[in-house]
Design a protein around this motif. Structure first.
Motif, PDB file in Angstrom:
ATOM      1  N   MET A 100     -79.030 -61.101   6.914  1.00 49.43           N
ATOM      2  CA  MET A 100     -77.995 -60.847   7.919  1.00 49.43           C
ATOM      3  C   MET A 100     -78.628 -60.565   9.270  1.00 49.43           C
ATOM      4  SD  MET A 100     -74.807 -60.880   8.528  1.00 49.43           S
ATOM      5  CE  MET A 100     -73.687 -60.653   7.145  1.00 49.43           C
ATOM      6  N   PHE A 158     -79.494 -63.763  11.039  1.00 40.71           N
ATOM      7  CA  PHE A 158     -78.353 -64.385  11.714  1.00 40.71           C
ATOM      8  C   PHE A 158     -77.979 -63.611  12.980  1.00 40.71           C
ATOM      9  CE2 PHE A 158     -78.039 -66.546   7.687  1.00 40.71           C
ATOM     10  CZ  PHE A 158     -77.520 -67.788   8.017  1.00 40.71           C
ATOM     11  N   SER A 182     -78.133 -65.229  16.713  1.00 43.58           N
ATOM     12  CA  SER A 182     -76.891 -65.241  17.512  1.00 43.58           C
ATOM     13  C   SER A 182     -77.059 -64.558  18.858  1.00 43.58           C
ATOM     14  CB  SER A 182     -75.767 -64.508  16.768  1.00 43.58           C
ATOM     15  OG  SER A 182     -75.543 -65.076  15.527  1.00 43.58           O
ATOM     16  N   TYR A 186     -80.400 -74.812  21.564  1.00 43.04           N
ATOM     17  CA  TYR A 186     -79.180 -74.188  21.020  1.00 43.04           C
ATOM     18  C   TYR A 186     -78.455 -73.386  22.091  1.00 43.04           C
ATOM     19  CZ  TYR A 186     -81.266 -75.536  16.580  1.00 43.04           C
ATOM     20  OH  TYR A 186     -81.811 -76.264  15.563  1.00 43.04           O
ATOM     21  N   PRO A 192     -62.553 -71.917  15.756  1.00 40.65           N
ATOM     22  CA  PRO A 192     -63.152 -73.189  16.163  1.00 40.65           C
ATOM     23  C   PRO A 192     -62.250 -74.223  16.853  1.00 40.65           C
ATOM     24  CG  PRO A 192     -63.499 -72.711  13.817  1.00 40.65           C
ATOM     25  CD  PRO A 192     -62.417 -71.820  14.299  1.00 40.65           C
ATOM     26  N   GLY A 226     -66.222 -76.797  12.051  1.00 36.00           N
ATOM     27  CA  GLY A 226     -66.039 -75.381  12.339  1.00 36.00           C
ATOM     28  C   GLY A 226     -66.031 -74.418  11.160  1.00 36.00           C
ATOM     29  N   GLY A 263     -72.868 -72.683   6.445  1.00 32.08           N
ATOM     30  CA  GLY A 263     -74.203 -72.111   6.285  1.00 32.08           C
ATOM     31  C   GLY A 263     -74.325 -70.693   6.812  1.00 32.08           C
ATOM     32  N   GLY A 264     -73.210 -70.103   7.233  1.00 29.43           N
ATOM     33  CA  GLY A 264     -73.270 -68.783   7.841  1.00 29.43           C
ATOM     34  C   GLY A 264     -73.343 -67.645   6.844  1.00 29.43           C
ATOM     35  N   ALA A 265     -73.673 -66.464   7.364  1.00 27.95           N
ATOM     36  CA  ALA A 265     -73.816 -65.283   6.512  1.00 27.95           C
ATOM     37  C   ALA A 265     -72.492 -64.560   6.322  1.00 27.95           C
ATOM     38  CB  ALA A 265     -74.841 -64.329   7.121  1.00 27.95           C
ATOM     39  N   ASP A 266     -71.516 -64.869   7.177  1.00 25.61           N
ATOM     40  CA  ASP A 266     -70.217 -64.201   7.084  1.00 25.61           C
ATOM     41  C   ASP A 266     -69.316 -64.929   6.087  1.00 25.61           C
ATOM     42  OD1 ASP A 266     -70.829 -62.403   9.179  1.00 25.61           O
ATOM     43  OD2 ASP A 266     -70.390 -63.975  10.645  1.00 25.61           O
ATOM     44  N   ASN A 288     -63.867 -68.250   7.336  1.00 27.51           N
ATOM     45  CA  ASN A 288     -62.621 -67.935   8.040  1.00 27.51           C
ATOM     46  C   ASN A 288     -61.469 -68.599   7.254  1.00 27.51           C
ATOM     47  OD1 ASN A 288     -60.364 -68.137   9.720  1.00 27.51           O
ATOM     48  ND2 ASN A 288     -61.596 -68.302  11.588  1.00 27.51           N
ATOM     49  N   TRP A 314     -74.298 -73.448  10.580  1.00 26.51           N
ATOM     50  CA  TRP A 314     -73.315 -72.389  10.830  1.00 26.51           C
ATOM     51  C   TRP A 314     -72.919 -72.426  12.295  1.00 26.51           C
ATOM     52  CZ3 TRP A 314     -74.992 -68.076  13.906  1.00 26.51           C
ATOM     53  CH2 TRP A 314     -76.378 -68.053  14.165  1.00 26.51           C
ATOM     54  N   HIS A 356     -70.529 -66.283  13.907  1.00 19.97           N
ATOM     55  CA  HIS A 356     -71.205 -65.077  13.436  1.00 19.97           C
ATOM     56  C   HIS A 356     -70.491 -63.876  14.026  1.00 19.97           C
ATOM     57  CE1 HIS A 356     -74.286 -62.740  11.549  1.00 19.97           C
ATOM     58  NE2 HIS A 356     -74.603 -62.137  12.679  1.00 19.97           N
ATOM     59  N   LEU A 373     -75.596 -74.680  14.100  1.00 19.59           N
ATOM     60  CA  LEU A 373     -76.807 -73.866  14.181  1.00 19.59           C
ATOM     61  C   LEU A 373     -77.561 -73.904  12.859  1.00 19.59           C
ATOM     62  CD1 LEU A 373     -74.937 -71.066  16.098  1.00 19.59           C
ATOM     63  CD2 LEU A 373     -76.705 -72.570  17.063  1.00 19.59           C
ATOM     64  N   PRO A 374     -78.886 -73.794  12.955  1.00 21.97           N
ATOM     65  CA  PRO A 374     -79.719 -73.981  11.763  1.00 21.97           C
ATOM     66  C   PRO A 374     -79.855 -72.704  10.938  1.00 21.97           C
ATOM     67  CG  PRO A 374     -81.122 -73.578  13.647  1.00 21.97           C
ATOM     68  CD  PRO A 374     -79.698 -73.530  14.159  1.00 21.97           C
ATOM     69  N   LEU A 375     -80.195 -72.864   9.665  1.00 22.60           N
ATOM     70  CA  LEU A 375     -80.425 -71.699   8.814  1.00 22.60           C
ATOM     71  C   LEU A 375     -81.750 -71.876   8.078  1.00 22.60           C
ATOM     72  CD1 LEU A 375     -78.514 -72.184   5.527  1.00 22.60           C
ATOM     73  CD2 LEU A 375     -77.817 -73.501   7.522  1.00 22.60           C
ATOM     74  N   PRO A 376     -82.385 -70.767   7.752  1.00 14.52           N
ATOM     75  CA  PRO A 376     -83.583 -70.874   6.921  1.00 14.52           C
ATOM     76  C   PRO A 376     -83.158 -71.268   5.505  1.00 14.52           C
ATOM     77  CG  PRO A 376     -83.014 -68.567   7.265  1.00 14.52           C
ATOM     78  CD  PRO A 376     -82.055 -69.380   8.103  1.00 14.52           C
ATOM     79  N   THR A 386     -79.860 -67.786   1.369  1.00 14.99           N
ATOM     80  CA  THR A 386     -78.972 -68.732   2.066  1.00 14.99           C
ATOM     81  C   THR A 386     -78.446 -69.781   1.095  1.00 14.99           C
ATOM     82  OG1 THR A 386     -80.839 -70.092   2.816  1.00 14.99           O
ATOM     83  CG2 THR A 386     -80.049 -68.391   4.329  1.00 14.99           C
ATOM     84  N   GLN A 434     -75.484 -68.299  -0.479  1.00 17.62           N
ATOM     85  CA  GLN A 434     -74.405 -68.261   0.522  1.00 17.62           C
ATOM     86  C   GLN A 434     -73.697 -69.601   0.628  1.00 17.62           C
ATOM     87  OE1 GLN A 434     -76.308 -65.333   3.783  1.00 17.62           O
ATOM     88  NE2 GLN A 434     -76.063 -67.394   4.498  1.00 17.62           N
TER      89      GLN A 434
END
Lengths: 278, 300
Positions: A28, A31, A35, A64, A108, B69, B73-76, B79, B104, B107, B116-119, B124, B127
């Motif tokens: 977390m 991220f 961000s 980005y 979005p 959208g 790949g996000g941590a949250d 939606n 993702w 956030h 956006l990229p993720l490791p 992950t 996730q």
């Protein structure tokens, strides 16, 4: 989610997840860090985000940063083309950047981004000498909502001829959902004509305007309303009967012409139905 | 509701992203085009012209629905409102495919409007798997996951991207969308080989291919830094990589993505025809090889 006490270094596996809590937290944080700098160029490249030599690369992370800001500013320019043209490209991009940082989108769909722009412009000190810009933004936002609003078929302008004249006072007018009223001290209709190349029906290019924006079919139409007609429309939209609305408006505007007002609103095709209250 | 529509299934041909600039041309001329891809987020209003045009176009063409959208790949958590709006678009247009990205974009409460990229780690992976499970369950259909374009490398990654995707497919049953331009961009940016990537890709799960143009830049060390700009023609080496890809995947619905500096309809349509040419050439080569081997090809 409760946090593991710091004293216990052991990894806690969550039910059905199989990942140690400690790893989840560090994930977390990753991220969070990525961000944090996206809209703030002062924040350094996040740790562990590197280029080919294994070192943090501003240029690469910067792609980005740039995508985020440029695409959101582009979205604002698409949603507010008249404001864009009035202040000029460079000023608009700087203004939109400030807005995006202060009110980033929370979902979005970008055609729904910028609802606070009018208010933001109104409170933006460098634009204090251009008070009409706030209203132009409000008009453009209303236009967007009407453009994307629900479809509905309006009633024919001669609908009242089918209603028993004795019961007309009890008629209730339901507007089509895709409609808005915008009030301004400024000649928005002229600004609109010059910057969006669309006419506003039935209006003189003077101050103190009310513009009815509605979409009776595929095209959004703008109609200038006199103050008394606007007050009357507002009461009808609110669900008042024709009789109630006419009486209220007549008491404030002694030259109110009911049939002219009705004719204006019916030819704007803003009503979906007219029903006589039982 | 869905009056007289062509079948939803996408043909293994070139298609293009649907742009408002081309609505009239498409409706007036009904050009020969394999399919149109739409961004789900552009059709989430309740009504109005975008739906009017798309309803009309959908009668004559299959549609591929592409989300940008969901922040898979996000941590949250996903939606839910947005997921529900994706479902509304899918229900309204009956797309042949639905795809989203291994990336993702949201956030905390902020939506960044970028992929956006993720490791690639165990965390992950879980996730992404959870999110895809949720999407597929909610939509009641399989989704395709697209490989991203990347400009940075994460030190903490423990998976190769191709292995990460293979594992996701294994755990979720999703399909894959192979973006060949993204392969070229990411491999070039990280100093890897795009051909190796394609050769290692779990091609048996690919159901669609994306092609697009990229902008060449360099990083501060002088290494190439390609930007996935979708603002120009597909580059020649990407066409070559596409031919190699088609040889592995077989013919696939292939989208030309061109989202900025949008060209005339003719230029866009020509790009899609080039994909048809590659697919046709693959089919002919396969047929010749099979003739040489003396395989029995049953007549239709």
């Amino acid at each position: 989610m409760s946090q593991a006490p710091d004293s216990t270094k052991e990894k806690i596996a969550l039910k059905g997840f199989g990942v140690p809590l400690q790893d989840l937290q560090s994930n977390m944080q990753g991220f969070d860090m990525f961000s944090d700098g996206l809209m703030n160029p002062a924040v350094p490249v996040p740790d562990g985000v590197v280029g080919r030599d294994g070192h943090p690369s501003e240029k690469r992370y910067g792609v980005y940063r740039n995508n985020v800001m440029a695409s959101l500013i582009d979205a604002m320019a698409a949603n507010f083309p008249a404001v864009h043209d009035l202040v000029g490209r460079d000023y608009f991009r700087a203004l939109a950047a400030e807005f995006v940082r202060k009110h980033p989108p929370e979902q979005p769909v970008l055609s729904e981004f910028g609802g606070k722009f009018s208010e933001f412009i109104g409170a933006f000190p460098p634009l204090a000498d251009y008070p009409y810009l706030k209203d132009v933004a409000a008009l453009e936002w209303a236009w967007l909502r009407v453009y994307h609003g629900p479809n509905a078929t309006p009633v024919a302008p001669d609908v009242l001829s089918k209603i028993d004249p004795a019961k007309l006072g009890d008629a209730v007018f339901t507007p089509i959902p895709a409609h808005r009223l915008i009030y301004s001290r400024f000649p928005l209709s002229e600004i609109w004509k010059q910057n969006r190349s669309e006419d506003v029906e039935g209006i003189t290019p003077e101050a103190d305007q009310v513009i009815l924006i509605c979409r009776p079919d595929m095209d959004v139409t703008l109609t200038g309303l006199a103050q008394d007609v606007a007050a009357f429309a507002d009461l009808l939209f609110f669900g008042k009967t024709l009789g109630e609305a006419a009486e209220a408006v007549s008491s404030s505007y002694k030259f109110f012409d009911l049939s002219q007002a009705l004719g204006c609103l019916l030819s704007a095709r803003v009503f979906a139905s007219v029903d006589v209250k039982a | 509701m869905c009056a007289q529509r062509v079948n939803a299934k996408l043909p293994a041909r070139g298609g293009v992203g649907l742009k408002a600039d081309h609505y009239h041309r498409i409706l007036n001329d009904k050009p020969d085009m394999g399919f149109f891809e739409i961004h789900a987020e552009n059709y989430m209003g309740a009504g109005g012209p975008p739906h009017g045009y798309l309803e009309a176009i959908r009668r004559d063409y299959p549609i591929s629905l592409h989300g940008v959208g969901l922040s898979i790949g996000g941590a949250d958590p996903l939606n839910k409102d947005h997921l529900s709006r994706v479902k509304d678009v899918a229900d309204r247009y009956d797309p042949g495919l639905f795809s989203e990205h291994l990336a993702w974009s949201t956030h905390d409460t902020e939506y960044f409007n970028d992929l956006l990229p993720l490791p690639y780690t165990e965390v992950t992976l879980q996730q992404v798997v959870d999110h895809i499970d949720e999407v597929q369950t909610f939509l009641g259909r399989q989704m395709l996951l697209e490989n991203p374009s990347a400009y940075v490398i994460f030190k903490e990654s423990t998976y190769e991207e191709t292995e990460f995707l293979r594992e996701i497919v294994k755990r979720t049953g999703c399909g894959l969308l192979l973006d060949v331009n993204n392969v070229f961009v990411s491999a070039t940016n990280s100093g890897g080989s795009p051909e190796d990537y394609v050769d290692r890709f779990p091609v048996e799960h690919v159901q669609e291919i994306h092609l697009g143009g990229h902008a060449p830049e360099t990083d501060e060390l002088g290494y190439p830094l390609l930007i996935d700009a979708h603002d120009r023609k597909v580059a020649d080496p990407v066409w070559a990589l596409y031919a190699r890809t088609i040889d592995r995947t077989g013919p696939q619905p292939t989208l030309i993505e061109w989202d900025a500096n949008i060209p005339t309809w003719e230029i866009l349509a020509y790009e899609a025809e080039q994909a048809d040419v590659v697919i046709q050439s693959h089919i002919e080569t396969q047929a010749q090889a099979s003739d040489k081997r003396g395989d029995h090809v049953p007549s239709a």
